[in-house]
Design a protein around this motif. Structure first.
Motif, mmCIF file in Angstrom:
data_model
loop_
_atom_site.group_PDB
_atom_site.id
_atom_site.type_symbol
_atom_site.label_atom_id
_atom_site.label_comp_id
_atom_site.label_asym_id
_atom_site.label_seq_id
_atom_site.Cartn_x
_atom_site.Cartn_y
_atom_site.Cartn_z
ATOM 1 N N ALA A 158 0.818 -1.207 0.000
ATOM 2 C CA ALA A 158 0.000 0.000 0.000
ATOM 3 C C ALA A 158 0.855 1.260 0.000
ATOM 4 O O ALA A 158 0.500 2.262 -0.613
ATOM 5 N N CYS A 159 1.991 1.207 0.725
ATOM 6 C CA CYS A 159 2.738 2.442 0.998
ATOM 7 C C CYS A 159 4.209 2.266 0.633
ATOM 8 O O CYS A 159 4.738 1.164 0.743
ATOM 9 N N LYS A 205 -0.233 3.031 -3.192
ATOM 10 C CA LYS A 205 -1.239 4.113 -3.135
ATOM 11 C C LYS A 205 -0.741 5.327 -2.356
ATOM 12 O O LYS A 205 -1.254 6.426 -2.502
ATOM 13 N N LEU A 400 -6.494 3.472 4.540
ATOM 14 C CA LEU A 400 -5.755 2.691 3.542
ATOM 15 C C LEU A 400 -5.293 1.403 4.228
ATOM 16 O O LEU A 400 -4.548 1.455 5.218
ATOM 17 N N GLU A 402 -3.166 -1.572 5.125
ATOM 18 C CA GLU A 402 -1.730 -1.804 4.912
ATOM 19 C C GLU A 402 -1.329 -3.263 5.028
ATOM 20 O O GLU A 402 -0.597 -3.792 4.203
ATOM 21 N N GLY A 414 -4.596 -0.344 9.146
ATOM 22 C CA GLY A 414 -4.410 0.666 8.109
ATOM 23 C C GLY A 414 -4.328 2.007 8.807
ATOM 24 O O GLY A 414 -4.347 2.076 10.038
ATOM 25 N N ALA A 432 -4.006 -2.562 0.288
ATOM 26 C CA ALA A 432 -3.754 -1.492 -0.700
ATOM 27 C C ALA A 432 -5.048 -0.893 -1.245
ATOM 28 O O ALA A 432 -5.006 -0.193 -2.265
ATOM 29 N N LYS A 433 -6.183 -1.156 -0.550
ATOM 30 C CA LYS A 433 -7.432 -0.485 -0.959
ATOM 31 C C LYS A 433 -7.799 0.578 0.071
ATOM 32 O O LYS A 433 -7.498 0.431 1.260
#
Ligand code: SF4
Length: 452
Positions: A158-159, A205, A400, A402, A414, A432-433
């Motif tokens: 995600a990050c 993201k 978000l 993670e 997240g 990652a959503k």
């Protein structure tokens, strides 16, 4: 910064066909990326290096190759070989982009029988019988190459962090960073944007831009032409499809201009969170620390940020017990801490670091006074943080996702845009959503809720 450098070093090995193992007893090469900011971190790194050398069985075996890199390696150089003659290499902060090359070269030579000379049974290695390689030389281009990332694990990532510069040109009296990381060197804006695009294409993201004084990006010298380079970079990243969130750390109050404050209102992807180191609420202590701002101008930045984004979360760093800090100085820190309304803070008791300007001053505040001030400020923080967290109950937050949470079946973690950790039920597909989480309860460190 060290986490990011470590990721780059790991990616250098992968690029050369190596694998990263979770089990250090299986490693052919072990690299310890060291920190020099606090003594405790140095002691920990030295202990770890000693342990990795001890993993060689028998003790004078050739593998794993063990190396120290990063800030302590830069600061101590060959002294580390005096302390640990069995170490294989010491490489400083301007060699970070070459670590795999250095280590693999030593590994190959060792396989060919070239390395530390064999010792008679029972003899101890000394610096004279060590073949350790030491490279703490300057390389003014090194910052250009810290751009490699590990491939995403089986689930998406995600990050990601991007190092946008290296070094620091400030002169804080207590800080070892300018000595060990060198003068500030910014990367070209276009390179950073390409790296962000590559990360977006791989599913990332959220991007966090990193620098010792991240908002001085592009202002590497007094006469740098572009004082708004950092906000230009933020805008360019805001325009990248697929990137949903932008963060940065750590900014310096002296470079926090109105263009950056306004960016919070103008750039929808810039998250409502800032970590802004205050260090002290006393002008006398700030001056002694060589922090070139007054507490009134620091608080003005906070006021303006809250004006642009009323729900912004602001965290800080504070040092208590700096030489000659009086009760009045500390009270001013407490007052500023409350006025700023920090909801998170890293509070440190001052300890001198060898090689810094303040280390030459008597460490005049007694340990028990430092401890008391530390506890008082931690108490203030707990109250402020709880009050801040309370406001989240019953609200719905964009989070978000993670990773799986450390504990609890089907629980995931997240972060909100304000960087609060949230724990909720989800599935690996959600990683990652961006999801909406209704917050039902809070703890000191996290929000708990459910996806709605
Ligand atoms: S701004 Fe000051 S505290 Fe931060 S890295 Fe530079 S010298 Fe150290």
């Amino acid at each position: 910064m060290n986490d990011r450098d470590s990721e780059d070093i790991a990616a250098q090995f992968i690029e050369r066909g190596w694998e990263i193992t979770e089990d250090e007893t299986q490693a052919d090469v072990a690299v310890v990326n060291t920190c020099a900011v606090r003594e405790q971190a140095e002691l920990k790194a030295i202990g770890k290096l000693g342990h990795l050398i001890w993993l060689r069985k028998p003790i004078d075996a050739d593998f794993p190759i063990v190396g120290a890199v990063g800030c302590m390696a830069q600061n101590r150089g060959a002294d580390l070989v005096k302390l640990m003659p069995d170490i294989d290499f010491v490489a400083g902060t301007r060699q970070t982009h070459r670590i795999a090359e250095i280590a693999i070269d030593i590994f190959n030579k060792r396989k060919a029988g070239i390395g530390h000379p064999k010792l008679p049974k029972g003899a101890k290695r000394t610096p004279k019988t060590s073949a350790a390689a030491v490279d703490i030389s300057d390389n003014l281009q090194s910052h250009l190459y810290i751009n490699k990332h590990l491939p995403a694990p089986s689930s998406k990532r995600a990050c990601a962090f991007i190092s946008i510069m290296q070094g620091c040109q400030m002169n804080c009296s207590y800080c070892i960073v300018p000595k060990v990381r060198g003068k500030q060197r910014s990367r070209p804006l276009e390179d950073i944007v390409s790296e962000a695009k590559r990360l977006a294409d791989s599913g990332v993201k959220e991007i966090t831009l990193l620098g010792q004084v991240v908002n001085a990006f592009g202002r590497d010298s007094e006469n740098a032409k572009d004082p708004a380079a950092f906000t230009r970079l933020l805008r360019a990243i805001n325009d990248i499809d697929g990137i949903e969130r932008i963060r940065f750390t750590s900014p310096h109050p002296s470079y926090f201009g109105d263009d950056l404050i306004n960016a919070y209102a103008e750039l929808p992807k810039l998250c409502e969170y800032v970590h802004l180191p205050m260090q002290s609420g006393s002008d006398t202590i700030l001056k002694a620390m060589r922090r070139p701002y007054k507490i009134s101008s620091f608080l003005k930045i906070i006021d303006k940020l809250r004006d642009r984004k009323p729900n912004i979360s602001i965290s800080t760093d504070v040092i208590v017990g700096y030489p000659n800090e009086t009760d009045t100085d500390f009270e001013q820190t407490r007052q500023a801490f409350k006025t700023a309304g920090f909801d998170m803070a890293f509070i440190f008791k001052y300890s001198p670091r060898m090689g810094t300007e303040s280390a030459r001053l008597p460490d005049s505040v007694p340990e028990e006074v430092k401890e008391m001030r530390n506890q008082i400020l931690l108490g203030d923080l707990a109250e402020q943080s709880m009050r801040y967290h309370d406001k989240f109950i019953g609200t719905t937050q964009e989070v978000l996702v993670e990773s799986a949470a450390k504990r609890g079946e089907n629980l995931f973690m997240g972060r909100t845009r304000t960087h609060r950790k949230a724990i909720f039920r989800a599935s690996p597909d959600d990683i990652a959503k961006l999801v909406n989480v209704k917050i039902n309860s809070i703890t000191v460190t996290a929000l708990e809720g459910e996806i709605v």
